[in-house]
Every structure is written in structure tokens, then in C-alpha cells.
Design a protein around this motif. Sequence first.
Motif, PDB file in Angstrom:
ATOM      1  N   VAL A   1      23.854  60.484  35.807  1.00  0.00           N
ATOM      2  CA  VAL A   1      23.348  59.255  36.885  1.00  0.00           C
ATOM      3  C   VAL A   1      23.300  58.177  35.983  1.00  0.00           C
ATOM      4  N   ILE A   2      22.988  58.082  34.936  1.00  0.00           N
ATOM      5  CA  ILE A   2      22.857  56.811  34.186  1.00  0.00           C
ATOM      6  C   ILE A   2      24.087  56.121  34.008  1.00  0.00           C
ATOM      7  N   GLY A   3      25.135  57.085  33.697  1.00  0.00           N
ATOM      8  CA  GLY A   3      26.499  56.363  33.818  1.00  0.00           C
ATOM      9  C   GLY A   3      27.037  55.794  34.971  1.00  0.00           C
ATOM     10  N   LEU A   4      26.747  56.356  36.087  1.00  0.00           N
ATOM     11  CA  LEU A   4      26.863  55.891  37.442  1.00  0.00           C
ATOM     12  C   LEU A   4      26.202  54.672  37.762  1.00  0.00           C
ATOM     13  N   LEU A   5      24.990  54.647  37.267  1.00  0.00           N
ATOM     14  CA  LEU A   5      24.281  53.346  37.511  1.00  0.00           C
ATOM     15  C   LEU A   5      24.800  52.232  36.674  1.00  0.00           C
ATOM     16  N   LEU A   6      25.200  52.332  35.442  1.00  0.00           N
ATOM     17  CA  LEU A   6      25.766  51.392  34.574  1.00  0.00           C
ATOM     18  C   LEU A   6      27.083  50.949  35.519  1.00  0.00           C
ATOM     19  N   LEU A   7      28.182  51.801  35.717  1.00  0.00           N
ATOM     20  CA  LEU A   7      29.066  51.444  36.594  1.00  0.00           C
ATOM     21  C   LEU A   7      28.836  50.629  37.896  1.00  0.00           C
ATOM     22  N   LEU A   8      27.827  50.940  38.319  1.00  0.00           N
ATOM     23  CA  LEU A   8      27.279  50.026  39.583  1.00  0.00           C
ATOM     24  C   LEU A   8      26.993  48.708  38.803  1.00  0.00           C
ATOM     25  N   VAL A   9      26.174  48.653  38.131  1.00  0.00           N
ATOM     26  CA  VAL A   9      25.681  47.231  37.224  1.00  0.00           C
ATOM     27  C   VAL A   9      26.930  46.307  36.871  1.00  0.00           C
ATOM     28  N   ALA A  10      28.087  46.996  36.212  1.00  0.00           N
ATOM     29  CA  ALA A  10      29.172  46.290  35.869  1.00  0.00           C
ATOM     30  C   ALA A  10      29.962  46.012  37.167  1.00  0.00           C
ATOM     31  N   TYR A  11      29.881  46.795  38.276  1.00  0.00           N
ATOM     32  CA  TYR A  11      30.639  46.127  39.565  1.00  0.00           C
ATOM     33  C   TYR A  11      29.754  45.027  40.064  1.00  0.00           C
ATOM     34  N   LEU A  12      28.536  45.063  39.899  1.00  0.00           N
ATOM     35  CA  LEU A  12      27.691  43.844  40.670  1.00  0.00           C
ATOM     36  C   LEU A  12      27.840  42.646  39.707  1.00  0.00           C
ATOM     37  N   VAL A  13      27.847  42.552  38.501  1.00  0.00           N
ATOM     38  CA  VAL A  13      27.958  41.406  37.744  1.00  0.00           C
ATOM     39  C   VAL A  13      29.322  41.166  37.051  1.00  0.00           C
TER      40      VAL A  13
ATOM     41  N   ARG B   1      37.908  24.308  33.792  1.00  0.00           N
ATOM     42  CA  ARG B   1      36.750  24.314  32.926  1.00  0.00           C
ATOM     43  C   ARG B   1      35.520  25.128  33.811  1.00  0.00           C
ATOM     44  N   ARG B   2      35.554  24.699  35.169  1.00  0.00           N
ATOM     45  CA  ARG B   2      34.607  25.118  36.039  1.00  0.00           C
ATOM     46  C   ARG B   2      34.666  26.775  35.922  1.00  0.00           C
ATOM     47  N   MET B   3      35.743  27.489  35.911  1.00  0.00           N
ATOM     48  CA  MET B   3      36.055  28.575  35.821  1.00  0.00           C
ATOM     49  C   MET B   3      35.487  29.375  34.725  1.00  0.00           C
ATOM     50  N   LEU B   4      35.753  28.668  33.439  1.00  0.00           N
ATOM     51  CA  LEU B   4      35.010  29.018  32.217  1.00  0.00           C
ATOM     52  C   LEU B   4      33.498  29.134  32.152  1.00  0.00           C
ATOM     53  N   THR B   5      32.843  28.456  33.111  1.00  0.00           N
ATOM     54  CA  THR B   5      31.391  28.381  33.248  1.00  0.00           C
ATOM     55  C   THR B   5      31.015  28.891  34.304  1.00  0.00           C
ATOM     56  N   MET B   6      31.884  29.499  35.137  1.00  0.00           N
ATOM     57  CA  MET B   6      31.399  30.348  36.517  1.00  0.00           C
ATOM     58  C   MET B   6      30.429  31.289  36.409  1.00  0.00           C
ATOM     59  N   PRO B   7      30.531  32.239  35.337  1.00  0.00           N
ATOM     60  CA  PRO B   7      29.631  33.541  35.424  1.00  0.00           C
ATOM     61  C   PRO B   7      28.116  32.675  35.111  1.00  0.00           C
ATOM     62  N   ALA B   8      28.182  31.833  34.267  1.00  0.00           N
ATOM     63  CA  ALA B   8      26.788  31.075  34.169  1.00  0.00           C
ATOM     64  C   ALA B   8      26.254  30.582  35.442  1.00  0.00           C
ATOM     65  N   ARG B   9      26.998  29.723  35.883  1.00  0.00           N
ATOM     66  CA  ARG B   9      26.746  29.111  37.207  1.00  0.00           C
ATOM     67  C   ARG B   9      26.271  29.985  38.239  1.00  0.00           C
ATOM     68  N   VAL B  10      26.779  31.199  38.381  1.00  0.00           N
ATOM     69  CA  VAL B  10      26.374  31.885  39.685  1.00  0.00           C
ATOM     70  C   VAL B  10      25.689  33.187  39.563  1.00  0.00           C
ATOM     71  N   THR B  11      25.725  33.922  38.193  1.00  0.00           N
ATOM     72  CA  THR B  11      24.898  35.040  37.807  1.00  0.00           C
ATOM     73  C   THR B  11      23.307  35.189  38.411  1.00  0.00           C
ATOM     74  N   PHE B  12      22.746  34.090  37.590  1.00  0.00           N
ATOM     75  CA  PHE B  12      21.318  34.130  37.835  1.00  0.00           C
ATOM     76  C   PHE B  12      20.980  33.726  39.303  1.00  0.00           C
ATOM     77  N   GLY B  13      21.820  33.249  39.872  1.00  0.00           N
ATOM     78  CA  GLY B  13      21.558  32.893  41.455  1.00  0.00           C
ATOM     79  C   GLY B  13      21.667  34.212  42.207  1.00  0.00           C
ATOM     80  N   HIS B  14      22.638  35.002  41.774  1.00  0.00           N
ATOM     81  CA  HIS B  14      22.524  36.200  42.580  1.00  0.00           C
ATOM     82  C   HIS B  14      21.670  37.049  42.186  1.00  0.00           C
ATOM     83  N   ILE B  15      21.219  37.294  40.710  1.00  0.00           N
ATOM     84  CA  ILE B  15      19.862  37.991  40.457  1.00  0.00           C
ATOM     85  C   ILE B  15      18.662  37.394  41.197  1.00  0.00           C
ATOM     86  N   ALA B  16      18.673  36.408  41.262  1.00  0.00           N
ATOM     87  CA  ALA B  16      17.314  35.615  41.909  1.00  0.00           C
ATOM     88  C   ALA B  16      17.278  36.329  43.498  1.00  0.00           C
ATOM     89  N   SER B  17      18.637  36.048  43.953  1.00  0.00           N
ATOM     90  CA  SER B  17      18.657  36.447  45.494  1.00  0.00           C
ATOM     91  C   SER B  17      18.555  38.193  45.558  1.00  0.00           C
TER      92      SER B  17
END
Length: 415
Positions: free
Chosen positions: A103-115, A214-230
Motif C-alpha cells: 500500500v505504501i509503495g502504491l502511495l509513493l508511486l502516486l506521489v511520484a506521479y503528482l510531482v 533557462r526557464r525549463m531548468l527552474t520550472m519545478p521550483a516555479r510550479v511545484t509549491f503552487g500545486h501543493i498550495a492548491s
Amino acid sequence: MTDTCPTCAVPLAVEEDEPPWCPRCEWNLDALAPIEHSTWFYRQIRTRDHRAGFRADKLLATGTPVRPGGGHGLLVAVSAVLLAVPAAAVVAAIWLLVAGPVVIGLLLLLVAYLVRPRLGRVRTILKGLYRLDADRAPALHALIDRVAAATGAPRPDIVAVEPGLWGAWTTVAGIRQRRILTLGIPLVASVERGELVALLGHELGHFANRDSRRRMLTMPARVTFGHIASGLRPSRVSGMERDLLGLYLIVYEVWRLVSGMLSWLAFAVHATIHVSAARDDRRAEQEADRLAVRAAGRAATLGLLDATAAFPLFHGAISGVARKGYAMAEWRERVALSRARNESRTGTLRQLTIRTEASLFSSHPSTGRRHQFVSALPDTAPAVTVNDAEWATVVRELAPYAETLRKELAEQYEM
């Protein structure tokens, strides 16, 4: 308030419901028009962001641009850490799926997919746009090739038209990192030939300077916390409204409180990262303006910025009230008349954008500051010129998409 500047003693500029300001020394230009029915907290945040953005834009316009420094490096480092999270989650999930608990493995797969990192899908980006291949618009593609050669930029892989867009944009998407250039019909109808060259020089300048990479290199930082907040944003519906009772009500309300605090924390991180990234983006816009001047000359680039500042005056000219088959021609004629009629007002509107577009969250310096920056650049002969026949052909190739927009606007008017 007096009608003259207390510092310069010159007449104050006035535009609609905006606070007056001095066109010479910019006294009171950093003052914002009040917003009715807004909270004290929102007014404080808005005022502080505006003043900080005003100062940042002024420094960019009057100072020597510097290369992006530690801010970009920090965002790249944050992105690298965020990319390591889904990779580690996948490795741990595979191990747990074998050794358990599953079950935990499946949850980690879900986390990997979301981020997971997202490079953008070309098909998704082009949805609602009209792809304009070289066989359908050879003159436009030839002009783009000439501007690309003049600016040292790689040519776009895809050219598209967005009929209702008052602007233009570029991006790089997909695993193959395909370069996409999109033009808006209202913008094309509002500019002259040299100004279109300046526009292409600016947009292709982003490819030349590898801004998308350059934007692609910083894209995870730009969007990840916004997705988490949402994702953590709590429901506005209380437990009482959901008819919950007892322990269910307590657990629900505690979760709303905790998730709300976590959502605000993630949003604060997202906002901080966004401000840092926007600073880098504004510098990139300046460098793209330099290449616009190289391609079209300083006068045409300044004309493009003037047209951008005066866009609010042109909205009435771009309408569904046009003869079938003549939308582009009639719109261009109306816009030209509007530009001539309001020529004396253009400078005021341009300076007003220094106030209305100032924000640390903005990826562009204000149009007025960009105009100041370009005005200080050395004037050079345009590297790309367009003769009458070429210009007429480019406009004719884009005219069918003006008809598409005319139909949409006519339907909205009839509704």
C-alpha cells in the motif's frame, strides 16, 4: 491637489480616474488608484508589491543590466532537489512493492506521479490555436527566417496564430523541445511593418538567448509549491454546513485548519520563488528588446512599445462590425486612424503603464520602462526591412484568421 508638480512646477498629467503625476520627474507616479471594497490586508500587500515593482523596474530601465546571479542558481538547485523527490519515490515504491508493504509503495508511486517534471505537450499547447505552416504562409515564414538570421536565433519549429490574442509569445515544449512562436491577430492589425519586425526580433530573441531552456531548468521550483498550495487548500464549506456531528465534525475542522495553514505556507514559498524568477524574466525581456532593436532599429521598436501602451484605445476598432472578407483591412484602417487621432495622448498612456504594470510578480518590466530602456540604446540601421509587396503578402496570409476572429466577435455581439 494642485494642477502643477510641487517639484518641477510643470502641469500634471491626468488620465481617466488615475491619480495625477508629473510627466517630467515622475512625482506621484508610484501612487495607485484606490480599490473600493478591498480589505486592509489586500491593500497593504498590493501597495508594497507595487512600490517594490516600481523601484525594480526603474533600476532596470536606468541602470546597466547585469547577468542573472545567485537567484537563478538557487532556483536551479531547488528544482534539482524537487526532481530528486519523484526519482527517490519511484525507487522506494519499487522496493516496497517487492518487499512490502504494498500500500505504501502504491502511495509513493502516486506521489511520484503528482510531482513528476512536466515538459509540456505540444498538442496541448496548440489546442485552440491555428498552426501556420510554411506552405500556407511562405511570406511570413520567409520574414521570420530573415529576422532569425539577423538576431542569431534558431528559427521556430512551429508558427501558430491565436486569433483573439493581443500579443505574442514563445515557448519550448515536449521531449524534443520544439520551439513554438504564436502571434495574435489583434496585435498584427495594430502594428506597422517595422513594428512587426521588432516584435519578431523580440520573440525570437528569447530563442537566441535560450530563455526557454533557462526557464525549463527552474520550472519545478516555479510550479511545484503552487500545486501543493492548491492541492492543500481547504474547502470553504464548514463541517456544520455539511451536517457533520461529534468526532467527524472535530476531525474535519481540525483538518481544514491544518491544511489551510500548510496551504498558506506552500503559497508563501511559491510567491517568494515567483518573485525571484520574475526578476530573472524581466532581465530576459530587456535582452530580447536589444535584439528587437538589432532587427528593426530603435524607432520601430519604440513604435511597437507605443502601440502596446495604446492597446486600450484599439479595442473598439477590433470588432465584429466589419464586412465579410475585409476584417483585417478594415481593422488596420481603424487602428491607424485611432493612432493618428491619439498621437498626443500616447506618451501619457505609455508613462501610465509605469504605474499600472509595476509588480514584483510581473515577468515583464512595464511598457513605459522598456521604452526608456530602448530609448537609451544606440540607434542602428534595421537589419531587416520589408517592402510594400512583402508586407501586403504577409497581411494577406494572416487575413483568414482575422475572419475567424470577426465571426467570434460578431456572435458575441449578437448574443
